[in-house]
Design a protein around this motif. Structure first.
Motif, PDB file in Angstrom:
ATOM      1  N   GLY A  56     -14.139 -17.161 -35.909  1.00  9.48           N
ATOM      2  CA  GLY A  56     -12.733 -16.943 -35.617  1.00  9.48           C
ATOM      3  C   GLY A  56     -12.439 -16.079 -34.415  1.00  9.48           C
ATOM      4  O   GLY A  56     -11.285 -15.993 -33.975  1.00  9.48           O
ATOM      5  N   ALA A  57     -13.442 -15.415 -33.866  1.00 10.76           N
ATOM      6  CA  ALA A  57     -13.240 -14.609 -32.654  1.00 10.76           C
ATOM      7  C   ALA A  57     -13.663 -15.417 -31.433  1.00 10.76           C
ATOM      8  O   ALA A  57     -14.669 -16.116 -31.452  1.00 10.76           O
ATOM      9  N   ASP A  58     -12.892 -15.319 -30.357  1.00 15.08           N
ATOM     10  CA  ASP A  58     -13.207 -16.055 -29.128  1.00 15.08           C
ATOM     11  C   ASP A  58     -14.283 -15.367 -28.302  1.00 15.08           C
ATOM     12  O   ASP A  58     -14.983 -16.018 -27.511  1.00 15.08           O
ATOM     13  N   VAL A  59     -14.421 -14.058 -28.463  1.00 18.58           N
ATOM     14  CA  VAL A  59     -15.411 -13.300 -27.701  1.00 18.58           C
ATOM     15  C   VAL A  59     -15.666 -11.991 -28.430  1.00 18.58           C
ATOM     16  O   VAL A  59     -14.785 -11.478 -29.147  1.00 18.58           O
ATOM     17  N   PHE A  60     -16.883 -11.470 -28.286  1.00 19.92           N
ATOM     18  CA  PHE A  60     -17.188 -10.119 -28.753  1.00 19.92           C
ATOM     19  C   PHE A  60     -17.260  -9.217 -27.535  1.00 19.92           C
ATOM     20  O   PHE A  60     -17.959  -9.521 -26.567  1.00 19.92           O
ATOM     21  N   MET A  61     -16.527  -8.107 -27.564  1.00 19.50           N
ATOM     22  CA  MET A  61     -16.479  -7.161 -26.452  1.00 19.50           C
ATOM     23  C   MET A  61     -17.210  -5.882 -26.851  1.00 19.50           C
ATOM     24  O   MET A  61     -16.776  -5.175 -27.757  1.00 19.50           O
ATOM     25  N   ARG A  62     -18.325  -5.608 -26.171  1.00 20.59           N
ATOM     26  CA  ARG A  62     -19.053  -4.365 -26.421  1.00 20.59           C
ATOM     27  C   ARG A  62     -18.632  -3.339 -25.360  1.00 20.59           C
ATOM     28  O   ARG A  62     -18.627  -3.639 -24.156  1.00 20.59           O
ATOM     29  N   ASP A  92      -2.910 -19.302 -24.366  1.00 19.43           N
ATOM     30  CA  ASP A  92      -2.199 -18.051 -24.129  1.00 19.43           C
ATOM     31  C   ASP A  92      -2.383 -17.064 -25.266  1.00 19.43           C
ATOM     32  O   ASP A  92      -1.710 -16.036 -25.327  1.00 19.43           O
ATOM     33  N   ARG A  93      -3.322 -17.359 -26.175  1.00 18.44           N
ATOM     34  CA  ARG A  93      -3.605 -16.454 -27.287  1.00 18.44           C
ATOM     35  C   ARG A  93      -5.084 -16.546 -27.639  1.00 18.44           C
ATOM     36  O   ARG A  93      -5.611 -17.641 -27.838  1.00 18.44           O
ATOM     37  N   VAL A  94      -5.767 -15.391 -27.707  1.00 22.05           N
ATOM     38  CA  VAL A  94      -7.181 -15.345 -28.070  1.00 22.05           C
ATOM     39  C   VAL A  94      -7.413 -14.152 -28.986  1.00 22.05           C
ATOM     40  O   VAL A  94      -6.568 -13.255 -29.112  1.00 22.05           O
ATOM     41  N   VAL A  95      -8.597 -14.139 -29.608  1.00 22.71           N
ATOM     42  CA  VAL A  95      -8.990 -13.027 -30.479  1.00 22.71           C
ATOM     43  C   VAL A  95     -10.223 -12.369 -29.885  1.00 22.71           C
ATOM     44  O   VAL A  95     -11.254 -13.024 -29.667  1.00 22.71           O
ATOM     45  N   VAL A  96     -10.115 -11.078 -29.612  1.00 21.22           N
ATOM     46  CA  VAL A  96     -11.216 -10.287 -29.074  1.00 21.22           C
ATOM     47  C   VAL A  96     -11.796  -9.455 -30.214  1.00 21.22           C
ATOM     48  O   VAL A  96     -11.075  -8.680 -30.850  1.00 21.22           O
ATOM     49  N   ARG A  97     -13.087  -9.621 -30.464  1.00 21.68           N
ATOM     50  CA  ARG A  97     -13.746  -8.847 -31.527  1.00 21.68           C
ATOM     51  C   ARG A  97     -14.430  -7.621 -30.927  1.00 21.68           C
ATOM     52  O   ARG A  97     -15.057  -7.695 -29.861  1.00 21.68           O
ATOM     53  N   PRO A 104      -6.136  -9.680 -31.940  1.00 19.93           N
ATOM     54  CA  PRO A 104      -5.431 -10.818 -31.342  1.00 19.93           C
ATOM     55  C   PRO A 104      -4.642 -10.365 -30.116  1.00 19.93           C
ATOM     56  O   PRO A 104      -3.984  -9.317 -30.128  1.00 19.93           O
ATOM     57  N   VAL A 105      -4.700 -11.158 -29.060  1.00 21.95           N
ATOM     58  CA  VAL A 105      -3.998 -10.831 -27.816  1.00 21.95           C
ATOM     59  C   VAL A 105      -3.269 -12.073 -27.328  1.00 21.95           C
ATOM     60  O   VAL A 105      -3.811 -13.183 -27.379  1.00 21.95           O
ATOM     61  N   GLU A 106      -2.042 -11.901 -26.843  1.00 23.24           N
ATOM     62  CA  GLU A 106      -1.264 -13.036 -26.359  1.00 23.24           C
ATOM     63  C   GLU A 106      -0.628 -12.720 -25.015  1.00 23.24           C
ATOM     64  O   GLU A 106      -0.290 -11.578 -24.706  1.00 23.24           O
ATOM     65  N   ALA A 107      -0.474 -13.787 -24.203  1.00 26.50           N
ATOM     66  CA  ALA A 107       0.164 -13.656 -22.901  1.00 26.50           C
ATOM     67  C   ALA A 107       1.674 -13.634 -23.068  1.00 26.50           C
ATOM     68  O   ALA A 107       2.241 -14.347 -23.897  1.00 26.50           O
ATOM     69  N   LEU A 108       2.327 -12.808 -22.255  1.00 27.05           N
ATOM     70  CA  LEU A 108       3.782 -12.719 -22.220  1.00 27.05           C
ATOM     71  C   LEU A 108       4.252 -13.016 -20.797  1.00 27.05           C
ATOM     72  O   LEU A 108       3.459 -12.979 -19.848  1.00 27.05           O
ATOM     73  N   PRO A 109       5.527 -13.298 -20.616  1.00 25.36           N
ATOM     74  CA  PRO A 109       6.024 -13.521 -19.250  1.00 25.36           C
ATOM     75  C   PRO A 109       5.806 -12.305 -18.359  1.00 25.36           C
ATOM     76  O   PRO A 109       5.727 -11.173 -18.826  1.00 25.36           O
ATOM     77  N   GLY A 110       5.721 -12.559 -17.064  1.00 31.09           N
ATOM     78  CA  GLY A 110       5.600 -11.479 -16.093  1.00 31.09           C
ATOM     79  C   GLY A 110       4.202 -10.921 -15.949  1.00 31.09           C
ATOM     80  O   GLY A 110       4.024  -9.813 -15.431  1.00 31.09           O
TER      81      GLY A 110
END
Length: 276
Positions: A56-62, A92-97, A104-110
């Motif tokens: 369910g996570a798009d990427v693991f960030m160490r 425009d939406r991904v999950v960073v583990r 969860p992170v999503e893109a917004l305008p601007g």
């Protein structure tokens, strides 16, 4: 071994980002610290390695600090990494583990990105602190500073409230507060001046990194602790030396952070040049 990298930042809080999703990289704490060194390496506030995401996570960030120690959270890096992975996936939406949980992170305008940094953890064992105590009023003083509030945003934070942020010698007080015995895992130390219920100023001495232009998890902790003290509402603009973040502490306990991302430059580095 030549490895491509990106130098990214959120409000001047800067990162060296390496991609180890396809091929594992021999990154040790010492090697990470050498690359993060601003005189002999590339230089950064946090050293980031991308690893494969699973379940369910798009990427693991160490995340590693400039001293090589591992960190559980970095809000500005979360937005930066999410922007890279979202562009690759065309979403425009991904999950960073992270080691602290899924974000969860999503893109917004601007060109803005909003990250759900998870719930603020308010118990003394969750921060963690060295002994049972009230996390809203810690028995900790330094000169005119007294009784910070503490919480965890995936990493430990203590927030001091001051009438004049410009009068606080952050670089003098920060190191000893970070290492105070009350914090068994050290702590990020925030200094907050409340301007009004919807606007605060913040400077953070980051655990393992020192004074930075912006700290995303620190901004989240500052808003949570200010709201707990009744100094602000649950939504505020946080002004840091590098710019502004918008923070919301939702009724379900989750903290949302909105801000920009940027890529400063790209390049390649020779891992062998930075020792083992």
């Amino acid at each position: 071994m030549m490895v491509p990298f990106r130098k990214m930042h959120g409000l001047g809080n800067d990162f060296v980002v390496l991609d180890a999703r396809a091929t594992p990289l021999p990154i040790t704490p010492g090697r990470a610290a050498a690359i993060a060194d601003r005189r002999r390496g590339i230089g950064c506030d946090q050293f980031i390695v991308l690893e494969p995401g699973r379940d369910g996570a798009d990427v693991f960030m160490r995340i590693r600090n400039p001293d090589g120690s591992e960190s559980g959270a970095c809000g500005n890096a979360t937005r930066c990494v999410a922007s890279l992975v979202a562009a690759e996936a065309g979403r425009d939406r991904v999950v960073v583990r992270t080691i602290a949980g899924d974000l969860p992170v999503e893109a917004l305008p601007g060109g803005l990105w909003r990250a759900d940094m998870g719930p603020a953890r308010l118990g003394w064992q969750e921060v963690p602190l060295a002994a049972e105590m009230d996390t809203l009023h810690l028995p900790l003083t330094r000169g005119v500073l007294a009784e910070p509030a503490a919480c965890s945003m995936g990493n430990p934070h203590a927030t001091f409230f001051v009438p004049d942020l410009d009068a606080v010698p952050v670089e003098v007080l920060g190191p000893s507060l970070e290492h105070d015995p009350i914090f068994p895992e050290r702590a990020n130390i925030g200094f907050v001046q409340v301007l009004d219920p919807a606007h605060i100023r913040l400077t953070v001495w980051e655990r393992g990194a020192g004074l930075t232009l912006a700290c995303g998890s620190g901004a989240c902790a500052a808003l949570v602790n200010a709201a707990r003290r009744g100094l602000t509402g649950r939504h505020a603009t946080v002004a840091l030396p590098g710019g502004e973040l918008v923070i919301e502490w939702r009724d379900d306990g989750h903290v949302l952070m909105t801000g920009p991302v940027a890529t400063a430059f790209t390049g390649s580095l020779d891992l062998a040049a930075y020792g083992a």
